[in-house]
Structures are given as C-alpha cells and as structure tokens.
Design a protein around this motif. Sequence first.
Motif, PDB file in Angstrom:
ATOM      1  N   LEU A  17      18.182  62.417  74.616  1.00  0.00           N
ATOM      2  CA  LEU A  17      18.559  63.505  75.519  1.00  0.00           C
ATOM      3  C   LEU A  17      19.435  63.005  76.661  1.00  0.00           C
ATOM      4  CD1 LEU A  17      18.164  66.515  76.129  1.00  0.00           C
ATOM      5  CD2 LEU A  17      16.095  65.929  77.391  1.00  0.00           C
ATOM      6  N   THR A  53      10.686  72.823  82.292  1.00  0.00           N
ATOM      7  CA  THR A  53       9.974  72.979  81.018  1.00  0.00           C
ATOM      8  C   THR A  53       9.978  74.434  80.559  1.00  0.00           C
ATOM      9  OG1 THR A  53       7.905  73.149  82.268  1.00  0.00           O
ATOM     10  CG2 THR A  53       8.486  70.985  81.395  1.00  0.00           C
ATOM     11  N   SER A 104      17.356  69.703  68.469  1.00  0.00           N
ATOM     12  CA  SER A 104      16.537  70.130  69.610  1.00  0.00           C
ATOM     13  C   SER A 104      17.048  69.546  70.920  1.00  0.00           C
ATOM     14  CB  SER A 104      15.080  69.727  69.383  1.00  0.00           C
ATOM     15  OG  SER A 104      14.273  70.165  70.462  1.00  0.00           O
ATOM     16  N   ASP A 105      17.309  68.229  70.947  1.00  0.00           N
ATOM     17  CA  ASP A 105      17.828  67.596  72.167  1.00  0.00           C
ATOM     18  C   ASP A 105      19.234  68.095  72.489  1.00  0.00           C
ATOM     19  OD1 ASP A 105      15.527  66.223  72.526  1.00  0.00           O
ATOM     20  OD2 ASP A 105      16.325  64.235  72.107  1.00  0.00           O
ATOM     21  N   THR A 120      18.723  71.433  74.103  1.00  0.00           N
ATOM     22  CA  THR A 120      18.092  71.284  75.421  1.00  0.00           C
ATOM     23  C   THR A 120      19.111  70.863  76.462  1.00  0.00           C
ATOM     24  OG1 THR A 120      15.956  70.707  74.436  1.00  0.00           O
ATOM     25  CG2 THR A 120      16.314  70.050  76.716  1.00  0.00           C
ATOM     26  N   ALA A 156      16.982  80.218  74.831  1.00  0.00           N
ATOM     27  CA  ALA A 156      15.967  79.159  74.845  1.00  0.00           C
ATOM     28  C   ALA A 156      14.582  79.730  75.111  1.00  0.00           C
ATOM     29  CB  ALA A 156      16.319  78.115  75.899  1.00  0.00           C
ATOM     30  N   PRO A 178      15.173  75.965  71.666  1.00  0.00           N
ATOM     31  CA  PRO A 178      16.411  75.181  71.775  1.00  0.00           C
ATOM     32  C   PRO A 178      17.183  75.030  70.468  1.00  0.00           C
ATOM     33  CG  PRO A 178      14.478  73.761  71.956  1.00  0.00           C
ATOM     34  CD  PRO A 178      13.981  75.167  72.012  1.00  0.00           C
ATOM     35  N   TRP A 230      10.341  73.451  76.544  1.00  0.00           N
ATOM     36  CA  TRP A 230      10.040  72.055  76.195  1.00  0.00           C
ATOM     37  C   TRP A 230       8.691  71.966  75.497  1.00  0.00           C
ATOM     38  CZ3 TRP A 230      12.987  67.857  76.101  1.00  0.00           C
ATOM     39  CH2 TRP A 230      12.398  66.594  76.068  1.00  0.00           C
ATOM     40  N   THR A 287      13.671  75.440  79.293  1.00  0.00           N
ATOM     41  CA  THR A 287      14.091  74.811  78.036  1.00  0.00           C
ATOM     42  C   THR A 287      13.113  75.010  76.890  1.00  0.00           C
ATOM     43  OG1 THR A 287      13.020  72.727  78.681  1.00  0.00           O
ATOM     44  CG2 THR A 287      15.348  73.009  79.279  1.00  0.00           C
ATOM     45  N   LEU A 324      12.990  64.771  79.929  1.00  0.00           N
ATOM     46  CA  LEU A 324      13.591  65.978  80.485  1.00  0.00           C
ATOM     47  C   LEU A 324      13.956  65.776  81.958  1.00  0.00           C
ATOM     48  CD1 LEU A 324      14.197  69.019  79.820  1.00  0.00           C
ATOM     49  CD2 LEU A 324      11.955  69.517  80.804  1.00  0.00           C
TER      50      LEU A 324
END
Length: 501
Positions: free
Chosen positions: A182, A112, A40-41, A44, A248, A253, A117, A115, A125
């Motif tokens: 991240l 946000t 995920s990171d 992102t 995304a 992500p 988020w 991505t 972030l």
Amino acid sequence: MSELTRRTLLNLVTGTGKTVGILALTFFSTPLLLRLIGASDFGTFKVLFEVLTYLNLLEMGVYGSLISALLPAIQRNDAAEIQALLREGLRKYLWVILFATAVGLGLMPFLTYFTSWEQDSTRPLFVTFGIMLLNSLFIPTHTFRAYLEASNRGYVAHLIVWFQNTLFILASLSFAALGFKLEAQALGLVLSGCVAMILMAKASGVKVPISFRRSEEHAAKISANQRSQVLNELAGKVSFHCDNLLIAVFAGPVTVTKVFLGQRVVQILQGQLTGLGQAAWASLSSLYYSDAGGEAFKLRFLEMTKVLVVMAVILLVPVCILNESFLRLWVGEEHMLPGNTLVYVAAVNALFFPLFGFFSFIFTVLGKPKEITRIEWAQALVNISASLALTSYLGGVGPIAGTLVSFLVVSLVRYPWLIQRHFGISSLALYRTILAPALAGIGTVFCWDRFAVSLPITDWASFFLCAAGVGGASAAVFYLLLFTRAEKELFRSRLSKVLRR
C-alpha cells in the motif's frame, strides 16, 4: 501569427503530449502494479488519495484568486506588482501547509471507515496516509503554477506535470517491486511532488522571498474573490471527489478498483479536454480586456465551446465502442464490471465536465466567481442526492450516474443563461453549439450498441487494427459533419501558419 495565438497552441500541443505520455505509461504500468500490490491495496490508495484532495480546500481559493489578481499586473508588465502578489500568495500557502497537516492528522481515526479496511492491523493504512500527508509540504507549488498559467505559459506547467506523473508511476512501480504494498504509491507521490515543486519554482523565473509579514494591499487584491472561490471549490470537491468514497463504503475497495479501471481511458481523455479548455482561457481573458467583451470575444468563446464538444465526440465515441475489448486484454475480466453502462455514462460526463469547467474558469479569472456559486452548490447537492439514490440500484456505476444527473439538471440549464446575462452570448446559440455534436456522438454509440456486429478482437494486434479503423473513421466523419466550411478553412489556415513557423 500573434504571440498570444502561438502560446495558446503551445499550451494545447503540450497538453496533448502530456496526456498521450501519461496514457502510454498507464497502459503498461497498471497491470504490473495490480500484480505487485493487488486490487484491494490499489483501490484503497485511490480512496486515500480522494481524502487527501479534500485537504486542498484549506487552500481557501488562493489559486484562482491569485490568477485573477495577477492578470491585470501581467497585462501592464508590472514586475514589482507581480513579485509582491506572488510573495503574498506564497505567505498564504505557508499557512495552508500547517492547517492541512493538522487536519490530515485529525482524519486518521476515520480512515478505516472511509476505506472499508478489513485487515487486522491498521498500521499499513496509517503509515501510508502519513507518508501522503508529506505532500502538503509542496502546496506552495501552486504559487509558481498560477504565475505560469496567468502569463499564458501553461505549456511549461504541462511539461512539468507530465514529468511529475511519469516519475510518480515509475517510482510507484519501483517501490512495489522492492516489496512495498500500500505504501508504494504513497512514496512515489511524495517523491514526484518534491521534484515538481523544485522544477515549477525554477521554470517561473521569478524569485519570491519567503516572508510571514502580511502586505495588506496585496492580500486585499488576492482576497477580493477568495470567499466565492473557496465556496466554488468546496462545491466541486463535494460534487466530483466523493465517488470513490461512496463506492468504498457501499461496495468495498475492490469495486473501487474496477470502476477506476473501467473509466480510466475516459478520465485521461477528460483531463486532456479539460486542458484544452484551460489552454484557451488566458487568450480569452486577454481578448476580453482588450476588446471590452465585444464581438471578437463572443465569437472566440463560441468557437472554443464548439471545438471542445466536437473534440470530445471524436475522442470518446471510439472509446465507448472499444473499451470492453481493451479492458479484457489489458487487465482481464476479473477486474471488470459487467456490461458497458459504466463507460457510456462516464463518456457523457467526460463531454460535460471539461465544458462546464471551461465556463466556470472564465468566470473565475475574470473576477466573477460569485456569479457561479449557486450553480456549483446546486450541482453538488443534486450530485450527492442522486449518487446516494442510484448506488443502491446500480452499484459502482451509481455515483458516476449521479454526476451525469447533476450536469443535465443544473449545469446544462443554468450556465447558458448566466453566460448570456454576463457576456451577451445568446443561450440559444450556445445550446446549438453544444447539443448538435453531443447528440450526434450519443446517437452513434447507441446505433453501434444496438445494430453493429462484434469486432473481431482477439489480441493486441487486432485491437490496434480495429482502433485505427474506428478512430480514423470517427475523426473523419465527425470533422466533416460537425464543422462548417468556414470553420474548416479557418483551422486549415491556422495549421498552415503553425507548420510554416
């Protein structure tokens, strides 16, 4: 061997070495990074990086316009004019830093959404993107790189970019091992960007004093094609740098990570092929000015086009055949999209992208960027429309397929016509040069997918054995079939001169 040919070959060799080095590091580093920071990171960061690339639009076309202005001065060996142009270019870039930072800060509230988020705290972030914004301080690096490229010393820039990418990967892994998530790749990005700017300035060998005082004469020379250049760059950003954002937004992500990994080898080879085209433009532009766009220029243009397409086929066909096995061993099936559609579509894109990039850059450095603006924007609009439509049907593959549609509908139709109009090169000859190798490669992959048995790949040893066999056979067959006897003799002659030297 002429100095011009020697430098062109150096550009090609160092570009190849850069790609091989980055490919080797990526091979070892990506699985480690996935384990350290998670899928995920990882995805992102890729989306944040795409957002960051849009800030380069605030450069307003200075890079290409600066190269176009520098070429005549370098041909005349006018040191005073060169330094004045670089000083004016650096002044423009100092203003770009301020604008890029301000716009980047203004984008913070929208991150946000870009991505998708999902974590409760947005602090990681925003901190990560804030660190990445520091990379704007190194935008003046483009001044020195423009000079190196215009003076046909792209090989120096290639070595520095290779070192920059190496440092970025190693630093990202180091920060991730220290516990950063991240933020790890953002810290690596800033550190490597700082070192690259210092090295690029030193390697250029030109001292450029910083000045906010505008030189009207040299500003006019740089700005002559700047408006068209920035419009072309904006179209390119819209066309080619929105894929991760679309994925995304519509798929999250994690799918960004799967799409990135699935076409990673293809993208690295695409970068190498793009570098091959860039290695030739300096010598082609010199030939254009000295030959007044005559037969020698036309012959070299077609020759370079064929080399690009045939090299793409030689490199990409084995990747299409082996990519699924490679990904299974490299990152595991949990990080893969099902099927081979992604790599097939990405491979055709990787054939066309360097080719049309080569065409567009020739127009740019010869002071004709406005001639391709309509093509660039038509392609961007078709790309976005097709990507949005196809994403609902194909998921993560949709934006990649949208790019292919734009190449086939716009670029493949318009560029040959435009090249014939401005350079007198037959569009029919250009189509023959492009389509014969391309169709041979596509046909080979299609036949393999339909009729070939699965390769006996169970571990890395069997993979490399199969890769050597498939890659070697591909290179030999396509070399024998796609190059004429005269072209083979010409390549052998050039190679023997390089070896003797």
